[in-house]
Design a protein around this motif. Structure first.
Motif, mmCIF file in Angstrom:
data_model
loop_
_atom_site.group_PDB
_atom_site.id
_atom_site.type_symbol
_atom_site.label_atom_id
_atom_site.label_comp_id
_atom_site.label_asym_id
_atom_site.label_seq_id
_atom_site.Cartn_x
_atom_site.Cartn_y
_atom_site.Cartn_z
ATOM 1 N N ASN A 200 0.818 -1.192 0.000
ATOM 2 C CA ASN A 200 0.000 0.000 0.000
ATOM 3 C C ASN A 200 0.865 1.261 0.000
ATOM 4 O O ASN A 200 0.612 2.210 -0.724
ATOM 5 N N ILE A 201 1.922 1.224 0.810
ATOM 6 C CA ILE A 201 2.757 2.416 0.990
ATOM 7 C C ILE A 201 3.619 2.699 -0.242
ATOM 8 O O ILE A 201 3.725 3.840 -0.682
ATOM 9 N N VAL A 202 4.226 1.664 -0.814
ATOM 10 C CA VAL A 202 5.187 1.904 -1.903
ATOM 11 C C VAL A 202 4.535 2.546 -3.126
ATOM 12 O O VAL A 202 5.036 3.562 -3.625
ATOM 13 N N PRO A 203 3.393 2.045 -3.599
ATOM 14 C CA PRO A 203 2.756 2.770 -4.709
ATOM 15 C C PRO A 203 2.383 4.191 -4.315
ATOM 16 O O PRO A 203 2.480 5.119 -5.120
ATOM 17 N N MET B 248 -1.664 -1.267 -9.746
ATOM 18 C CA MET B 248 -0.682 -2.234 -9.276
ATOM 19 C C MET B 248 -1.330 -3.370 -8.493
ATOM 20 O O MET B 248 -0.953 -4.525 -8.641
ATOM 21 N N LEU B 249 -2.293 -3.034 -7.648
ATOM 22 C CA LEU B 249 -2.853 -4.069 -6.779
ATOM 23 C C LEU B 249 -4.121 -4.709 -7.343
ATOM 24 O O LEU B 249 -4.404 -5.865 -7.080
ATOM 25 N N LYS B 250 -4.912 -3.915 -8.108
ATOM 26 C CA LYS B 250 -6.205 -4.426 -8.523
ATOM 27 C C LYS B 250 -6.298 -4.718 -10.006
ATOM 28 O O LYS B 250 -7.260 -5.328 -10.453
ATOM 29 N N GLY B 251 -5.330 -4.236 -10.771
ATOM 30 C CA GLY B 251 -5.414 -4.437 -12.211
ATOM 31 C C GLY B 251 -6.592 -3.710 -12.833
ATOM 32 O O GLY B 251 -7.278 -4.222 -13.708
ATOM 33 N N GLN B 252 -6.842 -2.483 -12.365
ATOM 34 C CA GLN B 252 -7.960 -1.712 -12.906
ATOM 35 C C GLN B 252 -7.792 -1.471 -14.404
ATOM 36 O O GLN B 252 -6.680 -1.347 -14.900
ATOM 37 N N THR B 253 -8.909 -1.372 -15.076
ATOM 38 C CA THR B 253 -8.880 -1.030 -16.496
ATOM 39 C C THR B 253 -9.322 0.422 -16.659
ATOM 40 O O THR B 253 -9.737 1.056 -15.695
ATOM 41 N N LEU B 254 -9.227 0.908 -17.901
ATOM 42 C CA LEU B 254 -9.616 2.301 -18.161
ATOM 43 C C LEU B 254 -11.040 2.587 -17.681
ATOM 44 O O LEU B 254 -11.341 3.678 -17.213
ATOM 45 N N ALA C 211 10.125 -0.639 -6.567
ATOM 46 C CA ALA C 211 8.960 -1.224 -5.902
ATOM 47 C C ALA C 211 8.856 -2.707 -6.233
ATOM 48 O O ALA C 211 8.544 -3.539 -5.382
ATOM 49 N N ARG C 212 9.158 -3.034 -7.471
ATOM 50 C CA ARG C 212 9.044 -4.419 -7.930
ATOM 51 C C ARG C 212 10.186 -5.263 -7.350
ATOM 52 O O ARG C 212 9.968 -6.326 -6.785
ATOM 53 N N VAL C 213 11.408 -4.723 -7.493
ATOM 54 C CA VAL C 213 12.587 -5.523 -7.158
ATOM 55 C C VAL C 213 12.774 -5.634 -5.639
ATOM 56 O O VAL C 213 12.972 -6.728 -5.120
ATOM 57 N N LEU C 214 12.687 -4.526 -4.930
ATOM 58 C CA LEU C 214 12.965 -4.564 -3.487
ATOM 59 C C LEU C 214 11.763 -5.009 -2.675
ATOM 60 O O LEU C 214 11.886 -5.752 -1.716
ATOM 61 N N PHE C 215 10.568 -4.537 -3.069
ATOM 62 C CA PHE C 215 9.410 -4.785 -2.215
ATOM 63 C C PHE C 215 8.463 -5.831 -2.793
ATOM 64 O O PHE C 215 7.507 -6.211 -2.146
ATOM 65 N N GLY C 216 8.732 -6.269 -4.002
ATOM 66 C CA GLY C 216 7.892 -7.288 -4.610
ATOM 67 C C GLY C 216 6.450 -6.864 -4.777
ATOM 68 O O GLY C 216 5.540 -7.693 -4.752
ATOM 69 N N VAL C 217 6.214 -5.552 -4.949
ATOM 70 C CA VAL C 217 4.846 -5.069 -5.124
ATOM 71 C C VAL C 217 4.287 -5.648 -6.428
ATOM 72 O O VAL C 217 4.967 -5.618 -7.457
ATOM 73 N N PRO C 218 3.082 -6.201 -6.385
ATOM 74 C CA PRO C 218 2.529 -6.765 -7.622
ATOM 75 C C PRO C 218 2.257 -5.681 -8.658
ATOM 76 O O PRO C 218 2.061 -4.522 -8.309
ATOM 77 N N MET C 219 2.284 -6.047 -9.915
ATOM 78 C CA MET C 219 1.952 -5.117 -10.999
ATOM 79 C C MET C 219 0.848 -5.788 -11.800
ATOM 80 O O MET C 219 1.116 -6.566 -12.695
ATOM 81 N N MET C 220 -0.378 -5.504 -11.403
ATOM 82 C CA MET C 220 -1.486 -6.248 -11.979
ATOM 83 C C MET C 220 -1.838 -5.801 -13.385
ATOM 84 O O MET C 220 -2.327 -6.584 -14.178
ATOM 85 N N GLY C 221 -1.664 -4.526 -13.706
ATOM 86 C CA GLY C 221 -2.034 -4.085 -15.053
ATOM 87 C C GLY C 221 -2.513 -2.648 -15.058
ATOM 88 O O GLY C 221 -2.123 -1.858 -14.209
ATOM 89 N N GLY C 222 -3.367 -2.368 -16.015
ATOM 90 C CA GLY C 222 -3.882 -1.015 -16.118
ATOM 91 C C GLY C 222 -2.824 -0.032 -16.564
ATOM 92 O O GLY C 222 -2.806 1.128 -16.152
ATOM 93 N N TRP C 223 -1.942 -0.502 -17.421
ATOM 94 C CA TRP C 223 -0.785 0.316 -17.788
ATOM 95 C C TRP C 223 -1.138 1.568 -18.551
ATOM 96 O O TRP C 223 -0.520 2.606 -18.370
ATOM 97 N N ILE C 224 -2.132 1.469 -19.425
ATOM 98 C CA ILE C 224 -2.479 2.647 -20.244
ATOM 99 C C ILE C 224 -2.958 3.764 -19.327
ATOM 100 O O ILE C 224 -2.481 4.895 -19.389
#
Lengths: 377, 310
Positions: free
Chosen positions: A183-186, A341-347, A250-263
């Protein structure tokens, strides 16, 4: 060495005090900041957030179902803001972050209570911010014992004795292990970006004024918007590099998931960076010195950290504090980042926050242009 | 003749301070006009109004044929303005500063112009040096080069040589005359009388009002000032005794001599009569521009409520 002279200390002290009082804005800020912030944050911040938005999906309209909803409401932790009809709707509300809890009362609930042994209700929790939901979850534990106490009468009275008449199944979503760093890192992405970017542009224009180079700029045919775009562009690059560095870390040190929603996240990042820079530019049109620009930036940073949902649960704040929070771009950016990052929200889930950020960019740019003086008047 | 600057009735106030009052300036094309006056008399404010950096409260007129109120953009594009304080970027190199200006004005042949300017300045070999590390005289020449990079028709210089050594000042003024010879109109504010004398004409402003205008000779003549030059031992004591006598308006020591001036010849002669004796020697002298200005300053009404200007 001249030794130590109290008289000379006194001379410096008097001079310093006079200069301090003469700089009215600094003086006002020093007096006002503690008062405003004490009242603002003292009332707004709540470690025991109550009245959290909750949706209910009651697949049977029974006395028991109503009793459970009433019991949840009475605990004061849950506010039923939405009534939905399908699990898909329920799911969408949680993913968009519109509700923190989703309660499902299954269609055969009454039958199972009557039969005894295997009645359940499902509580889905948006666990992306564990600190927001912790106290409410603790309150859920007493629910099975009490919720139906008055309704188990007649032939069912026996169900009120011994084992609870039903169980609450809690399903943590998005951050099932309740890892705070997720929660904190993002959130830090938003805070670090605005901390550096707002201050950078706020200083860059005031520096021109302080050094006298503003006079040269004003004597040339440069248009205000040209100055603004030209000054902001390099820092957009700085902001993008910072974003990349923070995401990789965030990814490498804390392993925060990257679910999607990149756009949506990319669009939001761009808008957020531009908005923060434009705000810095706006500050610089009001500040008369670099010191003042710095003070104003700090003045902006505190609510960005405290009222945005970064440090404390957004839904736990009173309505007026949430209203202030909604006006701060970090709030919307945090939702976007956590959502992606956590929920993979879409547009489809993100457009509201994107729109808010876009509006912020427009308003702040317009204000900055209106305030930017083309003359030395 | 064509007037490069033709403005009348310029007014500007900051708060309750009426900094510029009804100033009118006409400067012919290709002329160098010296803009003189004590500190705080409104010179900088007037220059800034002419180049669009300040909006006049009232007044009208034209610069280079463009209206100063409605066509400030057109004027800006054709005017070079050099600020009192060095206002190029200390942390950019000499060449980078010039390149920036060239781009802002969207000049053609940018590289060529910058190289030519550097060559002319004699700074071609130091083009990578940071502007902040230049000495005072060089900074001013760089600022002039940057103010003229876009081939302006009008040059406004605000005390360009303040704090610059005499040799650098000489070089600077040679360049200004070169530019004027090419058709540029120059309005330059200064405190140095030798510089004022190098101008084609001068305008004297005091406490926001224009009080004298013309060539150096006509301003001196127009002042109707009479000056006597006294020489002898202990000039300091003599000055003390003469000052304040009726008819004596200014007393100024010049080395071993004393300049005593007044507008009433008879009264002045009466005032120095008691000292027309050995060991003093007196003779009528041509008043200098400085005598005239100090006289004008004494005459100018004081519109600053506090006494002296800020």
């Amino acid at each position: 060495m001249n030794g130590f002279s109290l008289e000379r200390v006194h001379a410096v002290l008097v001079k310093e005090f006079r200069q301090l009082v003469r700089d009215r804005l600094t003086f006002a800020i020093m007096l006002l900041i503690p008062i405003i912030q004490l009242t603002l944050f003292g009332y707004a911040i709540n470690f025991q957030p109550r009245h959290l938005p909750t949706a209910v999906l009651a697949q049977e309209n029974s006395r028991f179902a109503r009793a459970i909803v009433a019991a949840l409401k009475n605990s004061s932790y849950f506010d039923f803001t939405r009534q939905v009809r399908t699990p898909a709707e329920l799911n969408a509300l949680v993913r968009r972050g519109e509700v923190q809890f989703a309660v499902t009362i299954p269609g055969d609930f009454t039958r199972r209570v009557a039969r005894g042994g295997d009645a359940q209700i499902l509580v889905e929790v948006d666990a992306s911010d564990p600190s927001a939901t912790g106290p409410a979850l603790a309150a859920l534990e007493a629910l099975p014992e009490q919720a139906l106490a008055h309704d188990l009468d007649g032939g069912l009275a026996a169900r009120g004795q011994g084992a609870p008449p039903f169980q609450v199944v809690v399903h943590n979503r998005f951050n099932p292990e309740e890892i705070t760093a997720y929660n904190i890192v993002p959130g830090l992405l938003g805070v670090i970006l605005s901390l550096t970017l707002v201050m950078m542009t706020a200083l860059s224009v005031t520096r021109e004024t302080e050094r006298g180079t503003m006079e040269t700029l004003l004597a040339t045919p440069l248009e205000p918007i040209e100055v603004m775009v030209g000054k902001l562009a390099p820092y957009v690059l700085v902001g993008l590099v910072q974003t990349a560095v923070i995401l990789v870390t965030a990814r490498v040190l804390f392993g925060v998931p990257m679910m999607g929603g990149w756009i949506g996240l990319s669009l939001g990042t761009a808008l957020f960076i531009v908005g923060s820079l434009a705000l810095g530019f706006l500050i610089s049109t009001a500040a008369r010195s670099q010191l003042q620009a710095m003070q104003m930036s700090v003045f902006y940073m505190l609510p960005s950290i405290l009222l945005s949902g970064f440090a404390f649960p957004f839904s736990g704040m009173p309505a007026w504090a949430r209203a202030i929070g909604e006006a701060i771009p970090v709030t919307h950016f945090l939702r976007l980042v956590r959502g992606a990052m956590l929920k993979g929200q879409t547009l489809g889930d993100q457009w509201r926050e994107l729109l808010a950020l876009f509006a912020f960019v427009c308003v702040v740019t317009a204000l900055a242009m209106a305030r930017y003086r083309r003359t030395l008047d | 003749m064509t007037l490069a600057i033709d403005v009348t009735g310029l007014n500007k106030s900051f708060g309750d301070k009426h900094v510029v009052q009804d100033v009118a300036i006409q400067v012919e094309e290709g002329r160098i006009c010296g803009f003189l006056g004590p500190n705080g008399s409104g010179k900088t404010t007037t220059l800034r109004m002419l180049c669009g950096l300040l909006t006049p409260d009232s007044g009208r007129g034209t610069c280079l044929g463009f209206d100063i109120v409605t066509q400030a953009d057109q004027i800006k594009r054709r005017t070079g303005y050099m600020t009192q304080r060095f206002s190029l970027y200390d942390d950019l190199s000499i060449a980078e500063n010039l390149e920036f200006i060239a781009r802002v004005y969207r000049l053609d042949r940018q590289r060529e112009r910058v190289d030519a300017a550097l060559e002319h300045l004699g700074l071609a070999s130091r083009r990578r040096q940071l502007a902040g590390t230049l000495s005072g005289g060089w900074k001013q020449r760089l600022a002039l080069a940057s103010a003229t990079l876009h081939d302006p028709k009008l040059l406004l210089l605000d005390e360009p040589t303040a704090g610059v050594d005499p040799k650098a000042r000489r070089t600077f003024w040679d360049e200004i005359h070169e530019l004027a010879a090419r058709g540029l109109t120059v309005l330059v504010s200064t405190h140095y009388m030798d510089e004022a004398e190098r101008c084609h004409e001068i305008a004297y402003i005091s406490y926001g009002r224009l009080i004298a205008r013309g060539t150096a000779e006509s301003v001196v003549a127009g002042s109707h000032l009479v000056t006597f030059n006294g020489e002898g031992p202990d000039i300091g004591r003599l000055a003390h005794e003469i000052a304040g006598r009726p008819g004596v308006e200014t007393v100024a020591p010049f080395g071993a001599a004393l300049h005593v001036s007044g507008t009433d010849r008879k009264a002045l002669e009466a005032a120095i009569a008691p000292f027309r004796r050995e060991p003093f020697h007196w003779q009528a002298a041509q008043p200098t521009l400085e005598d005239v200005f100090i006289h004008l300053m004494g005459q100018a009404e004081d519109n600053w409520p506090g006494g002296s200007p800020p």
